[in-house]
Structures are given as structure tokens and as C-alpha cells.
Design an enzyme around this catalytic site. Structure first.
Site, mmCIF file in Angstrom:
data_model
loop_
_atom_site.group_PDB
_atom_site.id
_atom_site.type_symbol
_atom_site.label_atom_id
_atom_site.label_comp_id
_atom_site.label_asym_id
_atom_site.label_seq_id
_atom_site.Cartn_x
_atom_site.Cartn_y
_atom_site.Cartn_z
ATOM 1 N N LYS A 1 -13.438 6.226 11.353
ATOM 2 C CA LYS A 1 -13.433 6.919 10.052
ATOM 3 C C LYS A 1 -14.364 6.314 9.012
ATOM 4 O O LYS A 1 -14.595 6.932 7.971
ATOM 5 C CB LYS A 1 -12.015 6.984 9.503
ATOM 6 C CG LYS A 1 -11.420 5.664 9.073
ATOM 7 C CD LYS A 1 -10.055 5.947 8.492
ATOM 8 C CE LYS A 1 -9.305 4.657 8.272
ATOM 9 N NZ LYS A 1 -7.936 4.938 7.844
ATOM 10 N N GLN B 1 0.496 -14.423 19.122
ATOM 11 C CA GLN B 1 0.067 -13.164 18.475
ATOM 12 C C GLN B 1 -1.400 -13.287 18.080
ATOM 13 O O GLN B 1 -1.736 -13.810 17.026
ATOM 14 C CB GLN B 1 0.925 -12.871 17.240
ATOM 15 C CG GLN B 1 0.574 -11.531 16.631
ATOM 16 C CD GLN B 1 1.610 -11.007 15.630
ATOM 17 O OE1 GLN B 1 1.240 -10.617 14.539
ATOM 18 N NE2 GLN B 1 2.868 -10.982 15.990
ATOM 19 N N PRO C 1 -5.205 -3.637 16.530
ATOM 20 C CA PRO C 1 -5.863 -2.991 17.676
ATOM 21 C C PRO C 1 -6.978 -2.031 17.256
ATOM 22 O O PRO C 1 -7.862 -1.747 18.054
ATOM 23 C CB PRO C 1 -4.711 -2.242 18.365
ATOM 24 C CG PRO C 1 -3.664 -2.084 17.312
ATOM 25 C CD PRO C 1 -3.776 -3.281 16.430
ATOM 26 N N LEU C 2 -6.941 -1.554 15.995
ATOM 27 C CA LEU C 2 -8.031 -0.680 15.520
ATOM 28 C C LEU C 2 -9.001 -1.447 14.624
ATOM 29 O O LEU C 2 -9.842 -0.829 13.949
ATOM 30 C CB LEU C 2 -7.456 0.518 14.739
ATOM 31 C CG LEU C 2 -6.725 1.582 15.557
ATOM 32 C CD1 LEU C 2 -6.154 2.664 14.642
ATOM 33 C CD2 LEU C 2 -7.653 2.207 16.600
ATOM 34 N N ASP D 1 7.325 -5.877 13.416
ATOM 35 C CA ASP D 1 6.712 -7.184 13.135
ATOM 36 C C ASP D 1 6.597 -7.428 11.628
ATOM 37 O O ASP D 1 6.222 -6.527 10.871
ATOM 38 C CB ASP D 1 5.314 -7.216 13.760
ATOM 39 C CG ASP D 1 4.664 -8.585 13.639
ATOM 40 O OD1 ASP D 1 5.243 -9.562 14.159
ATOM 41 O OD2 ASP D 1 3.595 -8.688 13.004
ATOM 42 N N TYR E 1 3.694 -11.589 4.089
ATOM 43 C CA TYR E 1 3.292 -10.198 3.841
ATOM 44 C C TYR E 1 3.858 -9.725 2.502
ATOM 45 O O TYR E 1 5.072 -9.720 2.291
ATOM 46 C CB TYR E 1 3.761 -9.267 4.968
ATOM 47 C CG TYR E 1 3.081 -9.512 6.318
ATOM 48 C CD1 TYR E 1 1.999 -10.379 6.443
ATOM 49 C CD2 TYR E 1 3.524 -8.865 7.459
ATOM 50 C CE1 TYR E 1 1.383 -10.591 7.669
ATOM 51 C CE2 TYR E 1 2.910 -9.081 8.702
ATOM 52 C CZ TYR E 1 1.843 -9.954 8.788
ATOM 53 O OH TYR E 1 1.239 -10.168 10.005
ATOM 54 N N SER F 1 0.619 -17.893 16.467
ATOM 55 C CA SER F 1 -0.330 -16.822 16.160
ATOM 56 C C SER F 1 -1.670 -17.439 15.803
ATOM 57 O O SER F 1 -1.739 -18.293 14.914
ATOM 58 C CB SER F 1 0.179 -15.963 15.005
ATOM 59 O OG SER F 1 -0.753 -14.946 14.710
ATOM 60 N N GLN G 1 0.812 -1.232 0.000
ATOM 61 C CA GLN G 1 0.000 0.000 0.000
ATOM 62 C C GLN G 1 0.847 1.285 0.000
ATOM 63 O O GLN G 1 0.408 2.306 -0.519
ATOM 64 C CB GLN G 1 -0.916 -0.021 1.240
ATOM 65 C CG GLN G 1 -1.956 1.081 1.308
ATOM 66 C CD GLN G 1 -2.702 1.061 2.651
ATOM 67 O OE1 GLN G 1 -2.431 0.241 3.531
ATOM 68 N NE2 GLN G 1 -3.635 1.972 2.824
ATOM 69 N N GLY H 1 -0.449 -0.402 13.155
ATOM 70 C CA GLY H 1 -0.288 -0.355 11.707
ATOM 71 C C GLY H 1 -0.554 1.075 11.276
ATOM 72 O O GLY H 1 -1.352 1.767 11.907
#
Ligand code: NDP
Length: 327
Positions: free
Chosen positions: A220, A180, A211-212, A49, A54, A154, A27, A286
Site C-alpha cells: 500500500k 519472538q 510479518p508485513l 500478544d 506497549y 525477543s 492508534q 497486527g
């Protein structure tokens, strides 16, 4: 910055850390990735991390270049990788937790990240096809070789983590140090219920993700606008459906009212709430923009504002507090 022990281990990890999922090698430009890591490091973040999966390995390549060019002392940071999903060449033995893939993936991550060892190495998901013994032994081989310092899991169930601990004990090996899991105002069960025994009896550490809830808990998305966000990236329809669910949106609108009353950005309220949980060793942030990261890095100052009354109000709004299992 506050530093917390990674569970019962001797390792001290910054309460706020930085992750690269969807952003590095995808991104955002490499320049923004470099700025983000610089801002985080300067604020005292010591954990970065990453994972083999990824951006098909590109995320680790970008981070490796930044670590090299920043010339930070190796002792001053903690870097992770995760094995399971493979990189672009998916196929037999290029995914999962077999000894072959665990060891080959570690060697490949070391090359991409341009480091001699990984501080943390995670099994990114459980592998139902591979005996846990094989994975525990493979992790211990890497520990003995000095290629990793701590290993963990994880999104494993408590029962799977417990099995790894028992197997490690049986052979006098080192068991998982950390897990995780996702943890935020929507997903609470693992941290607040399922893993409680592992925290109390085995000193498991946690490096929590999203966390968001992918930006949802910043408020938003309540206008329905997803422009210039991760939800607009190719192939992210599954995430968009999950994040934009009507029921979640209604709760976020109410949560926003509470944040407004407290004169706080909702993102900071939501992040501070995660940090209140003492079983969180580090919260992985992030960010796709430096402004987001700068805002999020000031969250520690908000934690004391979350009184018992505020925590109760949040529970009422969200209705996501898990019921404790009777055993
Ligand atoms: P979050 O849930 O915190 O989402 C971060 C995203 O939310 C940002 O990239 C940005 O997205 C948006 N955002 C961040 N701050 C703000 C702000 N202040 N205001 C508005 N929007 C904001 O974390 P992630 O989902 O990114 O997870 C963090 C890390 O956890 C990952 O990088 C990865 O290292 C790890 N992880 C691990 C997983 C696992 O299975 N082990 C799974 C997922 C993540 P946008 O560009 O859309 O604005």
C-alpha cells in the site's frame, strides 16, 4: 485454524495470532480493539500478544478489559507480556531484566491484563547489564509461583539464547521455550540461518512479529501515501524512514506484479510466505481495521498456492535469502 506446537513444548498455539503494538491504547479506539479480538477469537486465534512497553501499559489495560468482558474460558486463550522497556515511569529498576524488574513487571502486567497468570512471558530485549543467571532464576521463580507458564526471549542473538539454555541446564532450571523475532520477506537471517541450531537441537519455538514489515509488504505504500496509517502517528518518523526506503519500495513493486499474476492481494502472499516456514510456531498479525484482520485471517488458504516455483520467483525479486553460515 491450524494449531502448531510452540517448539518442542506441549503448548499448541494458533498459526495466526493477534498483537497490540501501536494499535491498542494508541492508534485505535477500545471499541475497535474489542472487535478485532472478537473476530480473531471466533476464527480460532488462541494467542494474544502484549508487552509492558506497549502504549506505556495502556495496551495491556485495554486487552485486560476486553478479556474480562468477553468472558472467554481462561483455558481457551494464551496471553503474553514482555519485560524490558518499562512503562511510563522509566528510571533505575523500572527497565531491564534484573530480578527486581522481571518480577515487578510480571505482577504489574497481571494486574493490567486482569489474569492470574501469563501463558508466555518474554524478555523483550537482551540486557547487557544483568547477568543471564539472574534473569533465568527470576523467570524460574515466576514459573514456580505459577505466575507464568512459559518464558522466552525477543530479539536475542543465538549466542545469548544458547547462554540462557546452558545456565538453565547447569542449575536444573527451565530454559527459554520460545523467541519472538522479526520475520518477513525483508528480515530473514535469524529464522533461516542464525537460529537453525536452536531449532534442531533445542526445539526452540517462535512467535514471529511484523510479518508485513509494518504494512510495507501489503504494497500500500508504493504510491507514497501514508495517510491514516501507523506511519503518520506521532513519533513514528524512524519507522517511516525505514519502511519507505527506496530500495525496498522497488522490490515491493515487483512483488505486487507477482501477486497480481496470481490474482492475490499482496498482503496475503506475503503472510502466506511466512507460514511456509515450519520453524514459525505462530505469526502475530497486527491490524488497525477489522477489514485488514478479516483479510489476513484467510491466509491459510493461500499457503498451498506457494509452489517451489513461486518461492523461487519471490527469492529472486527480494534478494533477501540469507547465506547459510558454514558452521
Ligand atoms: P505487521 O507487520 O503485519 O503490520 C501490521 C500493520 O500493517 C497493521 O496494523 C496495519 O497498519 C497494516 N496492515 C495489516 N493488514 C493489512 C492489510 N491486509 N492491508 C494493508 N495494510 C495492512 O505486524 P506488526 O508490526 O503490527 O506486528 C505484529 C505484532 O508483533 C505486534 O502487534 C506485536 O504484538 C508484535 N511485535 C513484537 C515486537 C518485538 O520486539 N517483540 C516488535 C513489533 C511487533 P496501518 O494502521 O498502518 O494500516
Amino acid at each position: 485454524m491450524e494449531y502448531r506446537r510452540l517448539g518442542k513444548s506441549g503448548l499448541q498455539v494458533s498459526a495466526l495470532s493477534l498483537g497490540s503494538w501501536l494499535t491498542f491504547g494508541n492508534q485505535i479506539s477500545d471499541k475497535v480493539a474489542d472487535e478485532l479480538m472478537g473476530i480473531a477469537y471466533d476464527a480460532g486465534v488462541n494467542f494474544f500478544d502484549n508487552a509492558e512497553g506497549y502504549a506505556e501499559g495502556k495496551s495491556e489495560e485495554v486487552m485486560g478489559k476486553i478479556l474480562k468482558s468477553q468472558k472467554w474460558e481462561r483455558e481457551s486463550f494464551i496471553v503474553s507480556s514482555k519485560v524490558f522497556f518499562g512503562t511510563e515511569n522509566k528510571g533505575p529498576n523500572r527497565v531491564g531484566l534484573s530480578r527486581k524488574h522481571v518480577i515487578e513487571a510480571c505482577n504489574a502486567a497481571l494486574k493490567r491484563l486482569q489474569v492470574d497468570y501469563l501463558d508466555l512471558y518474554f524478555c523483550h530485549r537482551p540486557d547487557k547489564q544483568t547477568p543471564i543467571e539472574e534473569t533465568v532464576w527470576a523467570m524460574n521463580t515466576l514459573l514456580q509461583q505459577g505466575k507464568i507458564l512459559y518464558w522466552g526471549t525477543s530479539e536475542w542473538s543465538a549466542a545469548e539464547i544458547m547462554e540462557a539454555i546452558v545456565v538453565a541446564k547447569q542449575y536444573n532450571l527451565i530454559g527459554p521455550t520460545m523467541e519472538q523475532p522479526q520475520y518477513n520477506l525483508i528480515e530473514r537471517n535469524k529464522l533461516e540461518n542464525e537460529y537453525l541450531h536452536l531449532f534442531k537441537e533445542h526445539g526452540l519455538g517462535t512467535t514471529i512479529w511484523s510479518p508485513l514489515a509494518s504494512g510495507l509488504l501489503s504494497g500500500k505504500y508504493t504510491t507514497g501515501d501514508t495517510k491514516n496509517t501507523r506511519l503518520d502517528l506521532n513519533g513514528m518518523d524512524w519507522l517511516k524512514d525505514r519502511v519507505m526506503a527506496e530500495e525496498k519500495m522497488k522490490k515491493v513493486v515487483e512483488l505486487q506484479k507477482l501477486a497480481d499474476k496470481m490474482n492475490l492481494p499482496l498482503a496475503k502472499l506475503s503472510l502466506a510466505w511466512c507460514l511456509k516456514n515450519p520453524n514459525v510456531s505462530t505469526m502475530i498479525l497486527g491490524a488497525s481495521k477489522t477489514s485488514q484482520l478479516k483479510e489476513n485471517l484467510t491466509v491459510l488458504e493461500v499457503v498451498p498456492l506457494l509452489t517451489d516455483k513461486v518461492m523461487e520467483d519471490i527469492d529472486k525479486i527480494m534478494g533477501t535469502k540469507p547465506e547459510l553460515s558454514p558452521f
